[in-house]
Design a protein around this motif. Structure first.
Motif, PDB file in Angstrom:
ATOM      1  N   TRP A  55       0.824  -1.204   0.000  1.00 51.73           N
ATOM      2  CA  TRP A  55       0.000   0.000   0.000  1.00 51.73           C
ATOM      3  C   TRP A  55       0.862   1.259   0.000  1.00 51.73           C
ATOM      4  O   TRP A  55       0.546   2.250  -0.652  1.00 51.73           O
ATOM      5  CB  TRP A  55      -0.914   0.023   1.222  1.00 51.73           C
ATOM      6  CG  TRP A  55      -2.268  -0.562   0.981  1.00 51.73           C
ATOM      7  CD1 TRP A  55      -2.849  -1.578   1.678  1.00 51.73           C
ATOM      8  CD2 TRP A  55      -3.226  -0.160   0.001  1.00 51.73           C
ATOM      9  NE1 TRP A  55      -4.100  -1.831   1.189  1.00 51.73           N
ATOM     10  CE2 TRP A  55      -4.355  -0.982   0.162  1.00 51.73           C
ATOM     11  CE3 TRP A  55      -3.232   0.811  -1.016  1.00 51.73           C
ATOM     12  CZ2 TRP A  55      -5.494  -0.861  -0.639  1.00 51.73           C
ATOM     13  CZ3 TRP A  55      -4.365   0.924  -1.823  1.00 51.73           C
ATOM     14  CH2 TRP A  55      -5.469   0.094  -1.622  1.00 51.73           C
ATOM     15  N   SER A 152     -11.023  -5.139   2.655  1.00 53.77           N
ATOM     16  CA  SER A 152     -11.166  -3.697   2.526  1.00 53.77           C
ATOM     17  C   SER A 152     -10.185  -3.161   1.483  1.00 53.77           C
ATOM     18  O   SER A 152     -10.535  -2.320   0.644  1.00 53.77           O
ATOM     19  CB  SER A 152     -10.920  -3.073   3.901  1.00 53.77           C
ATOM     20  OG  SER A 152     -10.531  -1.749   3.787  1.00 53.77           O
ATOM     21  N   SER A 153      -8.959  -3.686   1.505  1.00 51.71           N
ATOM     22  CA  SER A 153      -7.959  -3.272   0.521  1.00 51.71           C
ATOM     23  C   SER A 153      -8.407  -3.608  -0.891  1.00 51.71           C
ATOM     24  O   SER A 153      -8.257  -2.795  -1.804  1.00 51.71           O
ATOM     25  CB  SER A 153      -6.632  -3.994   0.761  1.00 51.71           C
ATOM     26  OG  SER A 153      -6.126  -3.701   2.018  1.00 51.71           O
ATOM     27  N   VAL A 155     -11.425  -3.942  -2.015  1.00 53.21           N
ATOM     28  CA  VAL A 155     -12.508  -3.053  -2.446  1.00 53.21           C
ATOM     29  C   VAL A 155     -11.936  -1.688  -2.822  1.00 53.21           C
ATOM     30  O   VAL A 155     -12.284  -1.106  -3.850  1.00 53.21           O
ATOM     31  CB  VAL A 155     -13.562  -2.904  -1.325  1.00 53.21           C
ATOM     32  CG1 VAL A 155     -14.612  -1.892  -1.723  1.00 53.21           C
ATOM     33  CG2 VAL A 155     -14.204  -4.245  -1.032  1.00 53.21           C
ATOM     34  N   MET A 156     -11.017  -1.193  -1.983  1.00 48.41           N
ATOM     35  CA  MET A 156     -10.452   0.126  -2.262  1.00 48.41           C
ATOM     36  C   MET A 156      -9.686   0.121  -3.577  1.00 48.41           C
ATOM     37  O   MET A 156      -9.822   1.015  -4.401  1.00 48.41           O
ATOM     38  CB  MET A 156      -9.537   0.534  -1.098  1.00 48.41           C
ATOM     39  CG  MET A 156      -9.154   1.996  -1.086  1.00 48.41           C
ATOM     40  SD  MET A 156     -10.556   3.115  -0.921  1.00 48.41           S
ATOM     41  CE  MET A 156     -10.659   3.360   0.838  1.00 48.41           C
ATOM     42  N   SER A 158     -10.153  -1.876  -6.052  1.00 45.38           N
ATOM     43  CA  SER A 158     -11.042  -2.074  -7.197  1.00 45.38           C
ATOM     44  C   SER A 158     -11.614  -0.735  -7.662  1.00 45.38           C
ATOM     45  O   SER A 158     -11.905  -0.561  -8.838  1.00 45.38           O
ATOM     46  CB  SER A 158     -12.157  -3.049  -6.833  1.00 45.38           C
ATOM     47  OG  SER A 158     -13.046  -2.423  -5.944  1.00 45.38           O
ATOM     48  N   SER A 159     -11.741   0.218  -6.730  1.00 47.78           N
ATOM     49  CA  SER A 159     -12.313   1.497  -7.145  1.00 47.78           C
ATOM     50  C   SER A 159     -11.389   2.236  -8.107  1.00 47.78           C
ATOM     51  O   SER A 159     -11.811   3.154  -8.806  1.00 47.78           O
ATOM     52  CB  SER A 159     -12.635   2.364  -5.925  1.00 47.78           C
ATOM     53  OG  SER A 159     -11.464   2.940  -5.404  1.00 47.78           O
ATOM     54  N   LEU A 193     -17.634   2.674  -3.113  1.00 50.93           N
ATOM     55  CA  LEU A 193     -16.596   1.685  -2.812  1.00 50.93           C
ATOM     56  C   LEU A 193     -15.703   2.189  -1.683  1.00 50.93           C
ATOM     57  O   LEU A 193     -15.286   1.434  -0.810  1.00 50.93           O
ATOM     58  CB  LEU A 193     -15.775   1.396  -4.073  1.00 50.93           C
ATOM     59  CG  LEU A 193     -16.542   0.646  -5.161  1.00 50.93           C
ATOM     60  CD1 LEU A 193     -15.709   0.537  -6.430  1.00 50.93           C
ATOM     61  CD2 LEU A 193     -16.932  -0.744  -4.669  1.00 50.93           C
ATOM     62  N   TRP A 194     -15.445   3.486  -1.699  1.00 51.09           N
ATOM     63  CA  TRP A 194     -14.635   4.072  -0.620  1.00 51.09           C
ATOM     64  C   TRP A 194     -15.314   3.839   0.721  1.00 51.09           C
ATOM     65  O   TRP A 194     -14.681   3.396   1.681  1.00 51.09           O
ATOM     66  CB  TRP A 194     -14.467   5.573  -0.884  1.00 51.09           C
ATOM     67  CG  TRP A 194     -13.478   6.281  -0.011  1.00 51.09           C
ATOM     68  CD1 TRP A 194     -12.156   6.481  -0.286  1.00 51.09           C
ATOM     69  CD2 TRP A 194     -13.724   6.924   1.257  1.00 51.09           C
ATOM     70  NE1 TRP A 194     -11.575   7.189   0.732  1.00 51.09           N
ATOM     71  CE2 TRP A 194     -12.497   7.478   1.697  1.00 51.09           C
ATOM     72  CE3 TRP A 194     -14.845   7.075   2.075  1.00 51.09           C
ATOM     73  CZ2 TRP A 194     -12.374   8.175   2.892  1.00 51.09           C
ATOM     74  CZ3 TRP A 194     -14.713   7.769   3.272  1.00 51.09           C
ATOM     75  CH2 TRP A 194     -13.491   8.311   3.670  1.00 51.09           C
ATOM     76  N   ALA A 197     -15.224   0.152   1.671  1.00 52.86           N
ATOM     77  CA  ALA A 197     -13.879  -0.235   2.089  1.00 52.86           C
ATOM     78  C   ALA A 197     -13.589   0.314   3.479  1.00 52.86           C
ATOM     79  O   ALA A 197     -13.034  -0.384   4.336  1.00 52.86           O
ATOM     80  CB  ALA A 197     -12.840   0.278   1.095  1.00 52.86           C
ATOM     81  N   PHE A 201     -12.777  -1.550   6.918  1.00 49.81           N
ATOM     82  CA  PHE A 201     -11.556  -1.197   7.629  1.00 49.81           C
ATOM     83  C   PHE A 201     -11.845  -0.959   9.108  1.00 49.81           C
ATOM     84  O   PHE A 201     -11.084  -1.376   9.981  1.00 49.81           O
ATOM     85  CB  PHE A 201     -10.940   0.054   7.001  1.00 49.81           C
ATOM     86  CG  PHE A 201      -9.625   0.408   7.619  1.00 49.81           C
ATOM     87  CD1 PHE A 201      -8.470  -0.163   7.136  1.00 49.81           C
ATOM     88  CD2 PHE A 201      -9.547   1.278   8.688  1.00 49.81           C
ATOM     89  CE1 PHE A 201      -7.248   0.134   7.726  1.00 49.81           C
ATOM     90  CE2 PHE A 201      -8.340   1.573   9.276  1.00 49.81           C
ATOM     91  CZ  PHE A 201      -7.188   1.005   8.794  1.00 49.81           C
TER      92      PHE A 201
END
Ligand code: HEM
Ligand code: CU
Lengths: 606, 192
Positions: A55, A152-153, A155-156, A158-159, A193-194, A197, A201
């Motif tokens: 990240w 969560s990562s 999903v984030m 993927s945005s 999505l944010w 995610a 988180f």
């Protein structure tokens, strides 16, 4: 030993204890149970660390991209279009993409790197090892905590790949911008999505935090009273308390936001005319300030969630490498406690000029400035710990010292911002950017590096390469100051944050050269971080082997475990603790481990 | 070794079990979420366009059901401790059923409110109720699922387990969602 007795107490009488005495588990471990769905706190720590590193590379890369725009507003980079497609049409970063980049950069670094990557790694790794426990209170919840972070990562990330792009309303996601899909393309699916995610988180942080707290309070080994805990554990404890009490409030803010976005409620919305659709919205009675209260009630504690673990590790590493007891142990604990309490009472200093009642503001000024007191106590204690020490300048120690320098520089500007009248001028300028990057961003990164260099031998049984470590340190600290120091001047001149091009702005034209310079330094500093990443992965496999259990001559319990501790940490009984963690340079001895009983003719400590 | 361990166990009796402790910290966290929402409510209440609602009777019924389920939960814990497993399982089932009934009643209440014109439009008492009570329902459903898991465990008698800790954790949680609802209900009634 006693922990197991508590945890599995009543099973003991009914069937043979499967882990008698040894604690070390010899179950058959598959690849999946060892490396993927591991319930060993040490492996989970490494999962957090490596995910955090990935990240950090992504988040850092984003900043390099937008620094390219800020430093070279008139230049085009055709290769950008090759990688980014329409986001960089004609080799120039498009405004929508610029906002997406700064938003994701902030979110990723604040939450995914400096919260999950930092607390997740070191709380998991150090708490059981330093308090003398075989694992966390609930290894299963601990595993879930990592996997929620992982989802969560996903999903984030993927945005980043959807057509309308990721969220782009800033890491704070203020409504109405974030509440109205029509307000900007970053407020469409990317925003959902944010939010998803971030909700995942929060769940991850809560699962982790619950575990850290109950492990520290309930699973300490014999003799490990609270006042004998290393400062790392104290810091991680208060970090977890902050998280457990403030993240749920953020979640409630997000839930209301989701309803405003999709169900037609008006918690945050009122009297809005949308330029993009030329329509007046029916929403009435909402208040955007409400969101800011809910956000900053987490947001401010969050900055300390990021900072406290760094403070704890710095204290520990500094004392070990100065070969001196930490100065003012109880004052250190007391000031972390004070910071924790105050962290809940100052959130509105982020809202001085966004419509907060000025009368209320004056209380928040007072409370905000009070934080300077415990902060100053800590700085004083670090400096006195260094004073006339026998300092070993290991890379970890350098990063610890660098942390103190950064914390002083960034803390001082906090005092400026904490005055609501000065903040009228400084709010939303580069002065704020400089303040929080130095005091939180870079300083906490230094704490994290300090921890990684120091505990890498315990994690992987090998050392990181020192030469690369020194290069990493010196270029990073010089670079960090070169990047963020000039921003104070830009901010004092009134240059606002969150604009992608200042060249058309007569008052800020003068900073063209400076921005150019900052961008070049950022690229260099980013490259040096890649050197660290190389060092990290190279050393896992090829680093110099650790030959002794206690390579730094340290007092704490993690160094009494085997070089490659198994699940369960200690072979045989968990050692008993007889003293605090900071008997360095006492009675003519360089260090006295916590496990050594106080001898009859020993002098009293402090 | 076993003897030594048993001594350890009895020596540790007075200390709170880590799982129970974790639960308490978790509850503190849940409280903070609802505190956040009810504070938002209090702030919004003074806004000019605040609209209040008339509570349908159903919410009173559901409150009674919730209270009753707390009682059956407590009784099942007592039976577990007396190792009366049949009764324990029966009461556990009743608790889960009452919990589910509570959820159904809440939804019926929501339905009546909705019909009377309180939709998601706006941000008055009704909208807060949908969200706050809705979140509370999620917590009740979580409890029901946990009850079901305990119920299944009570039947798969691979090993006789008379460890009361999981049941105690369960009942603490259940009483918590009960008290939480009472607080919320009183809050809504008095802070209209
Ligand atoms: C003496 C101590 C400190 C004081 C008095 C202080 C005060 C402030 C104030 C008043 C602001 C708001 C500025 C504005 O938006 O106009 C601010 C922003 C900020 N501070 Fe501090 N601060 C202190 C230390 C810290 C520390 C230790 C951290 C982190 C570890 C931190 C992180 C931040 C962040 C992240 C922001 C900006 C958030 C944003 O707007 O995006 N501060 N600080
Ligand atoms: Cu703050």
């Amino acid at each position: 030993m006693s922990n197991e007795a508590i945890l599995h107490g009543s099973e003991v009488s009914t069937h043979e204890a499967h882990h008698d005495g040894h604690g070390e588990h010899h179950h058959h471990e598959t690849f999946i149970s060892k490396y993927v769905f591991s319930m060993d706190h040490k492996m989970i720590a490494k999962q957090f660390l490596i995910t955090g590193i990935i990240w950090a590379i992504l988040g850092g890369l984003m900043s390099v991209l937008f620094r390219l725009q800020l430093g070279f507003p008139d230049t085009t980079f055709p290769w950008l279009e090759n990688i980014l497609g329409h986001w960089a049409k004609g080799g120039k970063i498009q405004p929508e993409f610029y906002y997406a980049l700064v938003t994701m950069h902030g979110t990723v670094l604040v939450f995914f790197v400096l919260t999950a990557g930092l607390s997740g790694t070191f709380a998991n790794f150090l708490i059981p090892l330093q308090i003398g426990a075989r694992d966390m209170a609930s290894p299963f919840m601990n595993m879930l905590s990592y996997w929620f972070f992982f989802i969560s990562s996903v999903v984030m990330i993927s945005s980043l790949f959807i057509q309308t792009g990721p969220a782009s309303g800033g890491w704070t996601s203020y409504p109405p911008l974030s509440a109205l899909g029509d307000a900007s393309i970053g407020s469409k699916t990317g925003m959902d999505l944010w939010l998803i995610a971030m909700a995942l988180f929060v769940v991850s942080s809560l699962l982790g935090g619950l575990n850290y707290i109950s492990t520290i309070l309930n699973m300490r080994t014999k003799g490990m009273s609270m006042t004998r805990l290393p400062l790392t554990v104290w810091a991680l404890f208060f970090t977890a308390v902050l998280g457990v009490l403030s993240f749920p409030v953020l979640l409630s803010g997000f839930i209301l936001l989701l309803f405003d976005r999709h169900a037609g409620t008006s918690f945050y919305l009122s009297d809005i005319f949308l330029a993009s659709t030329q329509k007046a919205l029916p929403n009435e009675g909402g208040s955007a300030i409400l969101y800011q209260h809910l956000f900053w009630f987490l947001g401010h504690p969050e900055v300390y969630i990021i900072l406290l673990p760094a403070m704890g590790m710095v204290s520990e590493v500094m004392s070990t490498n100065a070969r001196k007891p930490i100065f003012g142990y109880m004052a250190m604990v007391g000031s972390i406690f004070a910071i924790t309490i105050l962290a809940f009472l100052v959130w509105a200093h982020h809202m001085f000029v966004t419509g907060l009642n000025p009368f209320l503001g004056s209380f928040f000024v007072l409370l905000t400035l009070l934080i300077a007191v415990p902060s100053a106590i800590k700085v004083f204690n670090w400096l006195t710990t260094l004073w006339r020490g026998n300092i070993r300048f290991t890379p970890a120690m350098l990063f610890a010292i660098g942390f103190v320098s950064l914390f002083i520089s960034g803390g001082l500007t906090g005092i400026w911002l904490g005055n609501s009248s000065l903040d009228i001028h400084l709010h939303d300028t580069y002065f704020v950017i400089a303040h929080f990057h130095i005091v939180m961003g870079v300083a906490s990164f230094f704490g994290m590096f300090c921890g990684v260099y120091h505990w890498f031998p315990k994690m992987y049984g090998r050392y990181l390469n020192n030469t690369m470590g020194y290069i990493h340190f010196w270029i990073t600290i010089v670079g960090a100051y070169l990047i963020f120091w000039p921003m104070h001047y830009e901010g004092l001149a009134g240059m606002p944050r969150r604009y992608l091009d200042y060249s058309g702005w007569a008052s800020f034209n003068q900073f063209g050269g400076l921005n150019h310079f900052i961008s070049i330094v950022s690229i260099i500093v980013f490259a040096v971080q890649l050197l660290f990443v190389f060092n990290f992965f190279y050393s896992i496999f090829k680093g110099r082997r650790v030959k002794s259990e206690n390579p730094w001559g340290s007092n704490t319990l993690e160094w009494t475990t085997p070089i490659h501790p198994g699940h369960g940490n200690w072979v045989g009984e968990i050692p008993e603790v007889h003293r605090w963690a900071y008997d360095y340079g006492k009675d003519g001895r360089e260090f006295i481990p916590q496990t050594e009983p106080i001898s009859a003719n020993e002098s009293e400590h402090h | 070794m076993n003897i030594a361990m048993n001594e350890q166990v009895s020596g540790q009796k007075k200390r709170i079990h880590p799982h129970k402790f974790t639960l308490w910290v978790g509850l503190a966290s849940v409280i903070m979420m609802f505190a956040g929402l009810t504070s938002a409510y209090i702030v919004k209440r003074s806004a000019p366009s605040w609209i209040t609602i008339e509570f349908p009777k159903t919410f009173w019924y559901s409150t009674v059901v919730m209270l009753a389920s707390s009682l059956t939960m407590q009784m099942s814990l007592r039976d577990f401790k007396q190792r009366d497993m049949a009764k324990y399982r029966r009461l556990l089932t009743i608790t889960a059923l009452l919990g589910s009934l509570f959820v159904v009643l809440q939804f019926i209440g929501f339905g009546k409110l909705w019909k009377s014109g309180t939709t998601f439009e706006g941000s008055g008492e009704g909208q807060f109720l949908y969200i706050i009570a809705g979140l509370h329902i999620l917590h009740v459903l979580g409890g029901v699922i946990a009850l079901l898991i305990m119920f299944i465990k009570a039947f798969s008698a691979k090993k006789k387990n008379y460890d009361a800790v999981p049941v105690e954790v369960m009942s603490t949680y259940w009483h918590f969602v009960d008290i939480l609802w009472l607080y919320l209900f009183v809050f809504f009634l008095t802070m209209a």
